[in-house]
Write an enzyme that holds these catalytic residues in place. Structure first.
Site, PDB file in Angstrom:
ATOM      1  N   THR A  35     -18.205  37.096  62.624  1.00 45.30           N
ATOM      2  CA  THR A  35     -19.357  36.368  62.089  1.00 45.30           C
ATOM      3  C   THR A  35     -20.461  36.286  63.137  1.00 45.30           C
ATOM      4  O   THR A  35     -21.632  36.547  62.842  1.00 45.30           O
ATOM      5  CB  THR A  35     -18.945  34.955  61.632  1.00 45.30           C
ATOM      6  OG1 THR A  35     -18.118  35.071  60.471  1.00 45.30           O
ATOM      7  CG2 THR A  35     -20.170  34.124  61.266  1.00 45.30           C
TER       8      THR A  35
ATOM      9  N   ASN B 220     -13.782  43.647  51.829  1.00 41.49           N
ATOM     10  CA  ASN B 220     -12.727  42.657  52.013  1.00 41.49           C
ATOM     11  C   ASN B 220     -12.158  42.111  50.704  1.00 41.49           C
ATOM     12  O   ASN B 220     -11.125  41.440  50.722  1.00 41.49           O
ATOM     13  CB  ASN B 220     -13.247  41.491  52.858  1.00 41.49           C
ATOM     14  CG  ASN B 220     -14.493  40.867  52.260  1.00 41.49           C
ATOM     15  OD1 ASN B 220     -15.517  41.537  52.124  1.00 41.49           O
ATOM     16  ND2 ASN B 220     -14.442  39.594  51.917  1.00 41.49           N
TER      17      ASN B 220
ATOM     18  N   GLN C 131     -12.079  44.913  58.404  1.00 39.24           N
ATOM     19  CA  GLN C 131     -10.909  45.237  57.577  1.00 39.24           C
ATOM     20  C   GLN C 131     -10.385  46.647  57.811  1.00 39.24           C
ATOM     21  O   GLN C 131      -9.388  47.043  57.185  1.00 39.24           O
ATOM     22  CB  GLN C 131     -11.256  45.053  56.096  1.00 39.24           C
ATOM     23  CG  GLN C 131     -11.605  43.639  55.696  1.00 39.24           C
ATOM     24  CD  GLN C 131     -10.437  42.674  55.800  1.00 39.24           C
ATOM     25  OE1 GLN C 131      -9.274  43.087  55.848  1.00 39.24           O
ATOM     26  NE2 GLN C 131     -10.733  41.386  55.856  1.00 39.24           N
TER      27      GLN C 131
ATOM     28  N   SER D 174     -13.055  41.439  64.785  1.00 38.15           N
ATOM     29  CA  SER D 174     -12.532  40.083  64.883  1.00 38.15           C
ATOM     30  C   SER D 174     -11.032  40.147  65.139  1.00 38.15           C
ATOM     31  O   SER D 174     -10.288  40.735  64.349  1.00 38.15           O
ATOM     32  CB  SER D 174     -12.813  39.310  63.588  1.00 38.15           C
ATOM     33  OG  SER D 174     -12.601  37.937  63.757  1.00 38.15           O
TER      34      SER D 174
ATOM     35  N   HIS E 274      -8.488  38.088  65.004  1.00 37.31           N
ATOM     36  CA  HIS E 274      -7.461  37.492  64.145  1.00 37.31           C
ATOM     37  C   HIS E 274      -7.170  38.316  62.897  1.00 37.31           C
ATOM     38  O   HIS E 274      -6.249  38.005  62.145  1.00 37.31           O
ATOM     39  CB  HIS E 274      -7.835  36.056  63.770  1.00 37.31           C
ATOM     40  CG  HIS E 274      -8.899  35.928  62.730  1.00 37.31           C
ATOM     41  ND1 HIS E 274      -8.619  35.637  61.429  1.00 37.31           N
ATOM     42  CD2 HIS E 274     -10.251  36.044  62.807  1.00 37.31           C
ATOM     43  CE1 HIS E 274      -9.750  35.574  60.732  1.00 37.31           C
ATOM     44  NE2 HIS E 274     -10.753  35.813  61.541  1.00 37.31           N
TER      45      HIS E 274
ATOM     46  N   THR F  41     -19.397  31.092  78.802  1.00 39.46           N
ATOM     47  CA  THR F  41     -18.208  31.442  79.570  1.00 39.46           C
ATOM     48  C   THR F  41     -17.208  32.187  78.693  1.00 39.46           C
ATOM     49  O   THR F  41     -16.853  31.731  77.607  1.00 39.46           O
ATOM     50  CB  THR F  41     -17.539  30.179  80.138  1.00 39.46           C
ATOM     51  OG1 THR F  41     -18.474  29.507  80.984  1.00 39.46           O
ATOM     52  CG2 THR F  41     -16.302  30.524  80.938  1.00 39.46           C
TER      53      THR F  41
ATOM     54  N   CYS G 113     -13.515  33.245  53.193  1.00 42.13           N
ATOM     55  CA  CYS G 113     -14.678  32.489  53.656  1.00 42.13           C
ATOM     56  C   CYS G 113     -15.423  31.836  52.499  1.00 42.13           C
ATOM     57  O   CYS G 113     -16.229  30.932  52.702  1.00 42.13           O
ATOM     58  CB  CYS G 113     -15.632  33.402  54.427  1.00 42.13           C
ATOM     59  SG  CYS G 113     -14.941  34.031  55.960  1.00 42.13           S
TER      60      CYS G 113
END
Length: 382
Positions: A70, A149, A178, A199, A201, A237, A325
């Site tokens: 995102t 997705n 995906q 991403s 995850h 960071t 989402c």
């Protein structure tokens, strides 16, 4: 428990979690610090960058760490808009993009940018010949996802790349979330792709971690200002433990990916064939090589998607409506709408999303429960 919601998120692998914990415990320094602990953390970041780059066959300097897709999608799109506004204000996306793309361009439209959505066909695919006429002199960005997705349509990124070869000044962005481990990298990271977003995850890595491939020579504006991390392009960071474990998860995702994909597709094929035998089932995903091996979208006539999701949950089987989402917000499927599916059928859509840990035995158990629910709902609707 049967977990068929891997497109929403995957379970972190034990070995990846172990890497995360050990890195968190042993490397406590801030990578920007000048002392030895900071240098150690900085070295880990660089090694992770090099590993990701090698797996994608790109330069380490083309890898930038983020908090996920995102952020990456927002950065590429808004960064392009800011950097290239003197040269144009026209953006093209597909009509089936993830909300992190579609809502971002909606924001830019409110700021005066002109947004065009290229249509898809009845199977959810962009046709390059439909994209070509939409390109203008003021076009600055084209964004098309690698794999949808919701229904799993694999977009023709190679063909789109050929189409855009004649327009070298237009940025080409691909949301690759995906596709990792499911579609060969060379199918969606061509020499013409300027930016790709990832991403962790989605491939058994930690949540809150991701990266952007940014082709050397392209220019976008920074999204986050501050301490000048990531070569002054993405301040904040760095999540050292998350990045190190993400690199490991990415490597594991691409290891033996052909065998994993064949297994996943076999499970999907069984589910698709079994579901197709029921009169009141409509399958929205395509059965072909242009459909991802892990995503199967279908609907049960007269039954809203969320009702079916909760009915399966009672049996400890987990799936989703469409995009995770959007599901809690009860947003209707933009993909099914773009494919021309009638509203009465769009509201029935649910998504099964698989990975290599799912088994044929789980699929068989799913079908046993589905048959029971099918009969129950048929009695209610009769």
């Amino acid at each position: 428990m049967i977990y068929f919601d891997n497109s929403a998120t995957t379970q972190i692998l034990p070995e990846v979690l172990d890497t995360y914990m050990k890195t968190s415990q042993r490397f406590i320094g801030n990578p920007s610090s000048l002392h030895r602990l900071g240098e150690q953390a900085g070295l880990l970041l660089q090694k992770s960058r090099e590993q990701l780059a090698a797996l994608l066959d790109v330069a380490p300097s083309e890898i930038f760490f983020t908090s996920g897709a995102t952020e990456g999608n927002n950065w590429v799109i808004k960064g392009t808009a800011a950097a290239k506004r003197p040269f144009g204000n026209h953006i093209i996306i597909s009509s089936i993009e993830h909300p992190s793309v579609s809502e971002t361009v909606n924001q830019l439209a409110e700021q005066g940018f002109d947004v065009t959505r290229v249509p898809v066909d009845a199977t959810g695919h962009v046709q390059p010949e439909d994209l070509q006429p939409l390109i203008r002199e003021e076009t600055i960005l084209v964004s098309v996802m690698a794999v949808n997705n919701e229904v799993g349509s694999v977009q023709p990124i190679r063909a789109i790349s050929e189409c855009l070869a004649a327009y070298p000044n237009i940025h080409f962005h691909v949301d690759s979330v995906q596709a990792v481990g499911k579609v060969p990298v060379t199918d969606w990271l061509t020499d013409r792709v300027d930016f790709a977003t990832f991403s962790a995850h989605k491939f058994h890595g930690p949540k809150g971690t991701g990266f952007v491939f940014w082709r050397q020579g392209r220019k976008i504006a920074p999204l986050l200002a501050g301490g000048g991390q990531e070569n002054n392009q993405r301040s904040g960071t760095e999540n050292v433990a998350g990045i190190v474990s993400m690199a490991k998860a990415f490597r594991l995702a691409l290891t033996d990916s052909e065998q994993k994909t064949a297994h996943i597709r076999a499970v999907k094929d069984y589910l698709m064939a079994s579901l197709a035998s029921f009169d009141k089932v409509r399958i929205f995903s395509e059965h072909s090589d242009t459909s991802a091996p892990h995503i199967l979208c279908f609907g049960l006539k007269g039954i809203r998607g969320e009702v079916l999701v909760h009915a399966f949950e009672q049996k400890e089987i987990y799936l989703s409506t469409t995009s995770a989402c959007s599901s809690k917000k009860k947003v209707k499927s933009s993909t099914l709408l773009a494919m021309g599916v009638p509203e009465s059928e769009r509201t029935t859509g649910v998504r099964l999303s698989l990975d290599e840990t799912n088994t044929l035995m789980e699929a068989e158990q799913f079908m046993i429960v589905f048959k029971q629910l099918y009969q129950q709902f048929s009695q209610i609707n009769s």
